[in-house]
Design a protein around this motif. Structure first.
Motif, PDB file in Angstrom:
ATOM      1  N   GLU A  62       0.842  -1.240  -0.166  1.00 62.89           N
ATOM      2  CA  GLU A  62       0.097  -0.028  -0.010  1.00 62.89           C
ATOM      3  C   GLU A  62       0.814   1.274   0.112  1.00 62.89           C
ATOM      4  N   ALA A  63       1.985   1.131   0.714  1.00 62.79           N
ATOM      5  CA  ALA A  63       3.034   2.305   0.680  1.00 62.79           C
ATOM      6  C   ALA A  63       3.573   2.760  -0.575  1.00 62.79           C
ATOM      7  N   VAL A  64       3.852   1.597  -1.236  1.00 58.37           N
ATOM      8  CA  VAL A  64       4.316   1.633  -2.561  1.00 58.37           C
ATOM      9  C   VAL A  64       3.526   2.170  -3.494  1.00 58.37           C
ATOM     10  N   SER A  65       2.270   1.579  -3.557  1.00 56.72           N
ATOM     11  CA  SER A  65       1.305   1.953  -4.676  1.00 56.72           C
ATOM     12  C   SER A  65       0.731   3.191  -4.409  1.00 56.72           C
ATOM     13  N   GLY A  66       0.677   3.619  -3.136  1.00 54.33           N
ATOM     14  CA  GLY A  66       0.220   5.028  -2.785  1.00 54.33           C
ATOM     15  C   GLY A  66       1.294   6.117  -3.355  1.00 54.33           C
ATOM     16  N   GLN A  67       2.502   5.846  -3.123  1.00 58.01           N
ATOM     17  CA  GLN A  67       3.262   6.742  -3.524  1.00 58.01           C
ATOM     18  C   GLN A  67       3.627   6.719  -5.056  1.00 58.01           C
ATOM     19  N   ALA A  68       3.442   5.723  -5.723  1.00 59.58           N
ATOM     20  CA  ALA A  68       3.410   5.513  -7.245  1.00 59.58           C
ATOM     21  C   ALA A  68       2.301   6.365  -7.600  1.00 59.58           C
ATOM     22  N   HIS A  69       1.095   6.420  -7.238  1.00 57.73           N
ATOM     23  CA  HIS A  69       0.027   7.141  -7.531  1.00 57.73           C
ATOM     24  C   HIS A  69       0.292   8.650  -7.372  1.00 57.73           C
ATOM     25  N   LYS A  70       1.203   9.381  -6.559  1.00 59.39           N
ATOM     26  CA  LYS A  70       1.452  10.634  -6.369  1.00 59.39           C
ATOM     27  C   LYS A  70       2.721  11.067  -6.972  1.00 59.39           C
ATOM     28  N   LEU A  71       3.492  10.231  -6.932  1.00 59.03           N
ATOM     29  CA  LEU A  71       4.996  10.962  -7.614  1.00 59.03           C
ATOM     30  C   LEU A  71       5.901   9.705  -7.679  1.00 59.03           C
ATOM     31  N   GLN A  72       6.232   9.406  -8.830  1.00 59.36           N
ATOM     32  CA  GLN A  72       7.073   8.006  -8.862  1.00 59.36           C
ATOM     33  C   GLN A  72       8.702   8.342  -9.169  1.00 59.36           C
ATOM     34  N   VAL A 294       8.613   1.427   5.350  1.00 59.39           N
ATOM     35  CA  VAL A 294       7.845   0.673   5.779  1.00 59.39           C
ATOM     36  C   VAL A 294       8.747  -0.680   6.496  1.00 59.39           C
ATOM     37  N   VAL A 295       9.961  -1.231   5.837  1.00 60.32           N
ATOM     38  CA  VAL A 295      10.712  -2.181   6.186  1.00 60.32           C
ATOM     39  C   VAL A 295      11.444  -1.737   7.395  1.00 60.32           C
ATOM     40  N   VAL A 296      11.930  -0.779   7.537  1.00 63.01           N
ATOM     41  CA  VAL A 296      12.853  -0.063   8.696  1.00 63.01           C
ATOM     42  C   VAL A 296      11.809   0.013   9.823  1.00 63.01           C
ATOM     43  N   ASP A 297      10.646   0.473   9.639  1.00 65.17           N
ATOM     44  CA  ASP A 297       9.741   0.886  10.798  1.00 65.17           C
ATOM     45  C   ASP A 297       9.417  -0.505  11.498  1.00 65.17           C
ATOM     46  N   ARG A 298       9.194  -1.577  10.468  1.00 61.45           N
ATOM     47  CA  ARG A 298       8.605  -2.884  10.930  1.00 61.45           C
ATOM     48  C   ARG A 298       9.830  -3.681  11.812  1.00 61.45           C
ATOM     49  N   MET A 299      11.104  -3.057  11.801  1.00 62.11           N
ATOM     50  CA  MET A 299      12.143  -3.818  12.452  1.00 62.11           C
ATOM     51  C   MET A 299      12.307  -3.270  14.070  1.00 62.11           C
ATOM     52  N   ASP A 300      11.184  -3.359  14.727  1.00 61.08           N
ATOM     53  CA  ASP A 300      11.259  -3.156  16.099  1.00 61.08           C
ATOM     54  C   ASP A 300      11.604  -4.285  17.026  1.00 61.08           C
ATOM     55  N   ALA A 301      11.656  -4.113  18.602  1.00 58.99           N
ATOM     56  CA  ALA A 301      12.371  -5.296  19.302  1.00 58.99           C
ATOM     57  C   ALA A 301      11.530  -6.295  19.067  1.00 58.99           C
ATOM     58  N   SER A 302      10.248  -6.667  18.928  1.00 55.69           N
ATOM     59  CA  SER A 302       9.340  -7.655  18.894  1.00 55.69           C
ATOM     60  C   SER A 302       9.526  -8.294  17.389  1.00 55.69           C
ATOM     61  N   PHE A 303       9.763  -7.757  16.551  1.00 55.20           N
ATOM     62  CA  PHE A 303      10.010  -8.278  15.161  1.00 55.20           C
ATOM     63  C   PHE A 303      11.269  -8.793  15.219  1.00 55.20           C
ATOM     64  N   LEU A 304      12.319  -8.073  15.903  1.00 53.66           N
ATOM     65  CA  LEU A 304      13.519  -8.825  15.818  1.00 53.66           C
ATOM     66  C   LEU A 304      13.709 -10.140  16.770  1.00 53.66           C
ATOM     67  N   ALA A 305      12.970 -10.006  18.012  1.00 50.61           N
ATOM     68  CA  ALA A 305      12.888 -11.071  18.816  1.00 50.61           C
ATOM     69  C   ALA A 305      12.269 -12.513  18.079  1.00 50.61           C
TER      70      ALA A 305
END
Length: 401
Positions: A62-72, A294-305
């Motif tokens: 959704e992040a990729v698609s949303g940005q593609a619809h605004k400015l590629q 999105v990838v970097v945001d997902r890398m929290d303590a719970s994800f890495l655990a």
């Protein structure tokens, strides 16, 4: 889409520098990819470490698609928000000062080499340009990064090569110290040699390299193209080694499936890289950066655990399988060495037939699953791999006979 037609067309028109697996992938979700005729594969390759969130993660898509619809695309002549947001997140996460964005790991390593040489040129003059890399390393397939790669097999056919690269055996700090001279500007290494067989460096050796670079004012470059962004259970593999390099490169898993490379550098090195010193038309592309955020945001303590828990589960299970001699690597970057008589390429082919996609690295089987894998995914992979190895075990064959 018909698999036979796709393969025939590909064979006719695509330059085959890869030995492709004889299957077609049409779509995917999570850890599973599907072929046109309904074939289903549990993917423990993640596109060679790229699909860090698996196939088609909803938030990422959704992040990729949303940005593609605004400015590629705009080029780097203008500012865009996704690029700056990603740069800030990476600097805060790694303790580095600046980021240069490109399109691949090879391009990131090229940028790192240029930045190191620019620092040395500015401070010491034009005669200090040699970069020392490790035997068995892999840093890319452009001419410069191919030269930096410490494996002769990759050097066939493509000479003459660039000047300014030397190779030293990993783990031998005395040999490295002896090699450093007035022409040396940097040391470049992978903390886990991925294409070299998934071999992790010794922590004491790494600290000795850092100390040597500090003493001689050499730029320490760490290539985390494959190890970075959660692959080893920490955001950077450097964290396992308590290491702060001068320059670190990222790619593969950072984009979540879209092409990106990043050169992170400290203030000392970044200071010399002003306007005109480097460039990349597509670097910092807003669509790619939207996905990477999105990838970097997902890398929290719970994800890495979960990454670390699944790594323990996977490695514990692998150690119990027949015909496994040893394991290498860190976290979810796993190399499997088999007993004599078992070839990794044969295991790969047999796993594919049973619906499991894996990789090889030299003589080892290599596993690079998406970082979103579950305990069930691990058990399924172990079950398939175990059945493959059991069928290859001569003792099992003799018992059945």
């Amino acid at each position: 889409m018909d698999s036979e037609k796709v393969i025939k067309r590909d064979n006719e028109y695509v330059l085959h520098t890869y030995a492709r697996n004889p299957i077609v992938l049409e779509k995917g979700h999570g850890l599973y990819a599907e072929g046109p005729e309904g074939q289903k594969y549990l993917d423990f390759t993640s596109g060679i470490g790229v699909n860090s969130l698996g196939y088609c993660d909803m938030t990422w898509a959704e992040a990729v698609s949303g940005q593609a619809h605004k400015l590629q695309h705009t080029s780097n002549l203008y500012y865009t928000a996704p690029c700056g947001k990603l740069a800030k997140k990476l600097c805060k996460r790694t303790g580095q000062s600046r980021v240069f964005f490109g399109n691949s790991g090879a391009e990131a390593n090229e940028g790192a080499i240029k930045a190191a040489r620019k620092y040395s040129f500015d401070k010491y003059g034009a005669d200090r340009y040699n970069v020392i890399t490790l035997v068995n390393s892999f840093h890319g397939r452009t001419i410069a990064t191919l030269t930096a790669t410490g494996q002769g097999v990759f050097h066939n056919y493509f000479g003459p090569f660039n000047e300014g690269f030397q190779y030293v055996k990993a783990g031998d700090i005395d040999a490295l110290t002896e090699m450093v001279d007035r022409h040396t500007c940097a040391v470049m290494l992978e903390l886990v040699q991925g294409e070299g067989g998934v071999v992790a460096l010794d922590p004491e050796y790494v600290q000795a390299v850092r100390a040597l670079c500090d003493e001689k004012d050499l730029v320490l470059i760490v290539d985390e193209v494959q190890t970075g962004v959660g692959r080893t259970g920490t955001f950077l593999c450097c964290e396992h080694y308590n290491l702060q390099p001068d320059v670190v490169t990222l790619a593969k898993g950072l984009g979540g499936g879209l092409p990106i490379g990043a050169v992170l550098m400290n203030e000392k090195v970044a200071a010399g890289m002003g306007p005109g010193s480097h460039g990349s038309t597509f670097g910092g592309n807003p669509v790619v950066c939207a996905g990477a955020n999105v990838v970097v945001d997902r890398m929290d303590a719970s994800f890495l655990a979960n990454v670390n828990e699944r790594a323990v589960q996977l490695r514990t299970g692998l150690e119990k399988l027949p015909r496994v001699r040893s394991l290498s690597g860190i976290g979810l970057m796993v190399g499997i060495e088999f007993l004599e008589g078992i070839k990794a390429a044969d295991v790969l082919a047999a796993c594919r037939e049973k619906g499991l996609l894996v990789l090889t690295a030299k003589t080892r089987l290599r596993l690079l699953p998406p970082l979103t894998l579950t305990a069930h995914d691990v058990e399924m992979a172990l079950e398939i791999l175990g059945s493959v190895l059991a069928e290859m075990d001569p003792s099992k064959t003799e018992e059945q006979a």
